[in-house]
Design a protein around this motif. Sequence first.
Motif, PDB file in Angstrom:
ATOM      1  N   GLY A 121       9.076  -5.841   4.615  1.00 17.89           N
ATOM      2  CA  GLY A 121       7.617  -4.908   5.029  1.00 17.89           C
ATOM      3  C   GLY A 121       7.835  -3.488   4.722  1.00 17.89           C
ATOM      4  N   TRP A 122       8.649  -3.036   4.029  1.00 17.83           N
ATOM      5  CA  TRP A 122       8.772  -1.668   3.780  1.00 17.83           C
ATOM      6  C   TRP A 122       8.140  -1.065   2.449  1.00 17.83           C
ATOM      7  CZ3 TRP A 122      11.624   2.776   6.060  1.00 17.83           C
ATOM      8  CH2 TRP A 122      11.799   2.397   7.591  1.00 17.83           C
ATOM      9  N   VAL A 123       6.912  -1.549   2.361  1.00 18.48           N
ATOM     10  CA  VAL A 123       5.950  -1.176   1.163  1.00 18.48           C
ATOM     11  C   VAL A 123       4.856  -0.979   1.838  1.00 18.48           C
ATOM     12  CG1 VAL A 123       7.477  -2.160  -0.850  1.00 18.48           C
ATOM     13  CG2 VAL A 123       5.560  -3.471   0.362  1.00 18.48           C
ATOM     14  N   GLY A 124       4.014   0.031   1.165  1.00 20.78           N
ATOM     15  CA  GLY A 124       2.630   0.313   1.486  1.00 20.78           C
ATOM     16  C   GLY A 124       2.301   1.806   1.544  1.00 20.78           C
ATOM     17  N   HIS A 125       0.903   2.354   1.917  1.00 21.16           N
ATOM     18  CA  HIS A 125       0.581   3.764   1.861  1.00 21.16           C
ATOM     19  C   HIS A 125       1.230   4.512   2.977  1.00 21.16           C
ATOM     20  CE1 HIS A 125      -2.250   2.984   5.277  1.00 21.16           C
ATOM     21  NE2 HIS A 125      -2.222   1.805   4.706  1.00 21.16           N
ATOM     22  N   ASP A 126       1.704   3.651   3.957  1.00 23.55           N
ATOM     23  CA  ASP A 126       2.396   4.228   5.265  1.00 23.55           C
ATOM     24  C   ASP A 126       3.959   4.415   4.846  1.00 23.55           C
ATOM     25  OD1 ASP A 126       2.614   1.614   5.010  1.00 23.55           O
ATOM     26  OD2 ASP A 126       2.299   1.274   7.389  1.00 23.55           O
ATOM     27  N   VAL A 127       4.438   4.108   3.898  1.00 24.80           N
ATOM     28  CA  VAL A 127       5.862   4.062   3.622  1.00 24.80           C
ATOM     29  C   VAL A 127       6.207   5.128   2.481  1.00 24.80           C
ATOM     30  CG1 VAL A 127       7.978   2.726   2.973  1.00 24.80           C
ATOM     31  CG2 VAL A 127       6.003   1.793   4.248  1.00 24.80           C
ATOM     32  N   TRP A 128       7.351   5.948   2.661  1.00 19.42           N
ATOM     33  CA  TRP A 128       7.871   6.775   1.405  1.00 19.42           C
ATOM     34  C   TRP A 128       9.364   6.675   1.575  1.00 19.42           C
ATOM     35  CZ3 TRP A 128       6.919   9.643   5.598  1.00 19.42           C
ATOM     36  CH2 TRP A 128       7.801  10.815   6.234  1.00 19.42           C
ATOM     37  N   HIS A 129       9.998   6.568   0.569  1.00 18.15           N
ATOM     38  CA  HIS A 129      11.519   6.494   0.251  1.00 18.15           C
ATOM     39  C   HIS A 129      11.917   7.731  -0.397  1.00 18.15           C
ATOM     40  CE1 HIS A 129      11.390   2.050   1.193  1.00 18.15           C
ATOM     41  NE2 HIS A 129      10.409   2.145   0.712  1.00 18.15           N
ATOM     42  N   ALA A 130      13.135   7.997   0.038  1.00 17.89           N
ATOM     43  CA  ALA A 130      13.615   9.301  -0.670  1.00 17.89           C
ATOM     44  C   ALA A 130      14.490   8.772  -1.839  1.00 17.89           C
ATOM     45  CB  ALA A 130      14.886  10.101   0.273  1.00 17.89           C
ATOM     46  N   HIS A 131      14.443   9.576  -2.949  1.00 16.57           N
ATOM     47  CA  HIS A 131      15.076   9.667  -4.004  1.00 16.57           C
ATOM     48  C   HIS A 131      14.635   8.660  -5.196  1.00 16.57           C
ATOM     49  CE1 HIS A 131      17.995  12.534  -2.225  1.00 16.57           C
ATOM     50  NE2 HIS A 131      18.173  11.660  -1.186  1.00 16.57           N
ATOM     51  N   CYS A 132      15.070   7.340  -5.158  1.00 17.82           N
ATOM     52  CA  CYS A 132      14.312   6.215  -5.875  1.00 17.82           C
ATOM     53  C   CYS A 132      15.176   6.771  -7.260  1.00 17.82           C
ATOM     54  CB  CYS A 132      13.106   6.293  -5.856  1.00 17.82           C
ATOM     55  SG  CYS A 132      12.650   5.214  -4.199  1.00 17.82           S
ATOM     56  N   VAL A 133      16.159   7.361  -7.659  1.00 15.82           N
ATOM     57  CA  VAL A 133      16.669   7.739  -8.651  1.00 15.82           C
ATOM     58  C   VAL A 133      16.685   6.443  -9.706  1.00 15.82           C
ATOM     59  CG1 VAL A 133      18.481   8.569  -9.955  1.00 15.82           C
ATOM     60  CG2 VAL A 133      17.812   9.753  -7.748  1.00 15.82           C
ATOM     61  N   GLN A 134      17.261   5.263  -9.045  1.00 17.84           N
ATOM     62  CA  GLN A 134      17.546   3.932  -9.791  1.00 17.84           C
ATOM     63  C   GLN A 134      16.576   3.143  -9.773  1.00 17.84           C
ATOM     64  OE1 GLN A 134      20.344   4.409 -12.057  1.00 17.84           O
ATOM     65  NE2 GLN A 134      21.092   6.350 -11.123  1.00 17.84           N
ATOM     66  N   LEU A 135      15.288   3.351  -9.461  1.00 16.43           N
ATOM     67  CA  LEU A 135      14.315   2.515  -9.154  1.00 16.43           C
ATOM     68  C   LEU A 135      14.038   1.896 -10.576  1.00 16.43           C
ATOM     69  CD1 LEU A 135      12.419   1.357  -6.841  1.00 16.43           C
ATOM     70  CD2 LEU A 135      10.700   2.864  -7.623  1.00 16.43           C
ATOM     71  N   ASP A 136      13.974   0.496 -10.788  1.00 15.45           N
ATOM     72  CA  ASP A 136      13.801  -0.154 -12.023  1.00 15.45           C
ATOM     73  C   ASP A 136      12.252  -0.551 -12.294  1.00 15.45           C
ATOM     74  OD1 ASP A 136      13.069  -2.123 -10.501  1.00 15.45           O
ATOM     75  OD2 ASP A 136      14.741  -3.520 -10.678  1.00 15.45           O
ATOM     76  N   ASP A 137      11.952  -0.798 -13.353  1.00 13.94           N
ATOM     77  CA  ASP A 137      10.474  -0.877 -13.863  1.00 13.94           C
ATOM     78  C   ASP A 137       9.686  -2.023 -12.675  1.00 13.94           C
ATOM     79  OD1 ASP A 137      10.907   0.613 -15.847  1.00 13.94           O
ATOM     80  OD2 ASP A 137      11.122  -1.148 -17.381  1.00 13.94           O
TER      81      ASP A 137
END
Length: 340
Positions: free
Chosen positions: A147-163
């Motif tokens: 449940g950690w997605v949505g307009h009320d969530v932000w994640h630091a870095h995400c350098v290796q986030l895939d497509d």
Amino acid sequence: AELLLSGCTTSSDHLYIYPNGSRLDDSIAAARRIGMRFHAARGSMSVGQKDGGLPPDSVVEREPEILKDTQRLIETYHDEGRYAMLRVVVAPCSPFSVSRDLMRESAVLARQYGVSLHTHLAENVNDIAYSREKFGMTPAEYAEDLGWVGHDVWHAHCVQLDDAGIELFARTGTGVAHCPCSNMRLASGIAPVKRMRLAGVPVGLGVDGSASNDGAQMVAEVRQALLLQRVGFGPDAMTAREALEIATLGGAKVLNRDDIGALAPGMAADFVSFDLRQPLFAGALHDPVAALVFCAPSQVSYSVIGGKVVVKDGQLTTVELGPVIEQHNRLAKALYQASA
């Protein structure tokens, strides 16, 4: 102080280790004293090395106590009103330092109170390997599962986030805090910021902490974000105006706010000014925006937050910096000597 003097009016601090009886209340008191708009993130670590986590066992907390203190902070300090100077964020440190249960319960708690969620995600290749081995998922899939997605969530870095992760974040409005200097210092890689933004992912800018970046200079971070995207993805990867937009409107959107980040009717009275007569801007005044981003980093002449002058003629009006710097250096020296 370094953030304020470099043009930052709103910050979020992810404090997830609490030694010697310290509390998030201490950061909140400091932000109020200095006059910064502040999103205080109650971080935590609960899975130590003996249980397969990253942090030493001496710094982890019990999960019921983490949730109880987080609830206390929300009820004590969080202001959901427009133009709020202080908001509280629920922020377990990372998927490799807290349990699945704490991640899930944190999301439930945050949505019960209507506050934002924040953690670290997909920062480097080790994060990807850990997530696949431990959870059988990519970091983005794990975030969605909890449940950690949505307009009320932000994640630091995400350098290796895939497509697939980029598509998920764009579809759900999940934000990313891009920290270019930290990513370079730790050799984490180059975050695919252009692909994120083209897909519709909200992207803001962060300086990270002093363990991962030796400066908290916001204009320097804006400049570095632009230069890093260009060296990684070509000259069209980012413009000066796009870099500045990430640092202003982008940051506001990541923090789930529509009352800061721009000068417009109905917005908070937050703005800064720079003295264009400085030598570093000479020859570039035909485009002041490009000059601010491309030229050497500059400190502000004035900073106004919530209609209050916090920096005047390049000097803080709220705190006497001399004693603060002296104490900071004394404590830093003691810490260094203790670890030698």
